[in-house]
Design a protein around this motif. Structure first.
Motif, mmCIF file in Angstrom:
data_model
loop_
_atom_site.group_PDB
_atom_site.id
_atom_site.type_symbol
_atom_site.label_atom_id
_atom_site.label_comp_id
_atom_site.label_asym_id
_atom_site.label_seq_id
_atom_site.Cartn_x
_atom_site.Cartn_y
_atom_site.Cartn_z
ATOM 1 N N ARG A 151 0.841 -1.198 0.000
ATOM 2 C CA ARG A 151 0.000 0.000 0.000
ATOM 3 C C ARG A 151 0.878 1.250 0.000
ATOM 4 N NH1 ARG A 151 -1.980 0.371 5.018
ATOM 5 N NH2 ARG A 151 -0.639 2.146 5.408
ATOM 6 N N ARG A 154 2.454 1.892 -3.366
ATOM 7 C CA ARG A 154 1.485 2.489 -4.295
ATOM 8 C C ARG A 154 1.300 3.981 -4.019
ATOM 9 N NH1 ARG A 154 -1.476 -2.163 -2.757
ATOM 10 N NH2 ARG A 154 -1.026 -3.833 -4.202
ATOM 11 N N PRO A 158 3.130 5.844 -7.489
ATOM 12 C CA PRO A 158 2.100 5.273 -8.356
ATOM 13 C C PRO A 158 2.618 5.022 -9.774
ATOM 14 C CG PRO A 158 1.595 7.564 -7.802
ATOM 15 C CD PRO A 158 2.784 7.168 -7.002
ATOM 16 N N GLY A 161 3.385 1.281 -10.874
ATOM 17 C CA GLY A 161 2.288 0.511 -11.466
ATOM 18 C C GLY A 161 2.092 0.841 -12.931
#
Length: 172
Positions: A151, A154, A158, A161
């Protein structure tokens, strides 16, 4: 003669495995100098027990993990971790430099325990139970640290990803 053979086999192990062990130690510590110390400590402990080791690789890696965790525990008592906006530059690999830099910076901002769990689970492809055993923590701790670390990654990056999604499109 046996002692000489043991010395030769240890020297060969050190020559062949030190680079891989140093990469793991670096991932565990996030600091090249501390990683070198960690590898040296693990190899010194293995040298003393070399003739009695059934699986030297497993023994040395176990020492790496346990020493890293011990160091973290001592450091945690000494001072709190300070997050900085831009972590110091570190050497990067040659695969995808953008992804490696993003991931390295994001990993540096995780707690040491979170970093260790992610390295063992995803870099070394260890199971949750193996990771728990290697770090001498409970299975629940591994699960929660993995969840919190992913988490946090992320949130911190970001873009990771997005880059992984782009890489998957190129591979397809």
């Amino acid at each position: 003669m046996t002692r000489e053979r043991d010395e030769r086999s240890f020297d060969e192990f050190v020559r062949v495995r030190t680079a891989a062990l140093a990469r793991v130690a670096y991932l565990l510590t996030g600091d090249r100098h501390h990683a070198e110390d960690l590898v040296q400590t693990a190899l010194a402990r293995a040298a003393v027990r070399w003739a009695r080791l059934d699986d030297p690789e497993a023994y040395v890696r176990r020492v790496l993990y346990t020493q890293a965790v011990s160091w973290w525990r001592v450091q945690r008592r000494r001072r709190r971790e300070v997050l900085v906006e831009f972590p110091p530059d570190r050497p990067t690999g040659q695969d995808d430099p953008d992804l490696r830099i993003l991931l390295e910076n994001a990993l540096a901002r995780l707690t040491r325990k979170q970093r260790a769990v992610l390295i063992l689970r995803f870099y070394e492809d260890r199971s949750e139970s193996e990771t728990a055993h290697l770090l001498s923590v409970g299975l629940g701790t591994v699960k929660s640290q993995t969840r919190h670390a992913l988490r946090r990654l992320r949130e911190l990056a970001p873009e990771i990803g997005e880059l992984l999604a782009e890489a998957e499109e190129v591979d397809a």
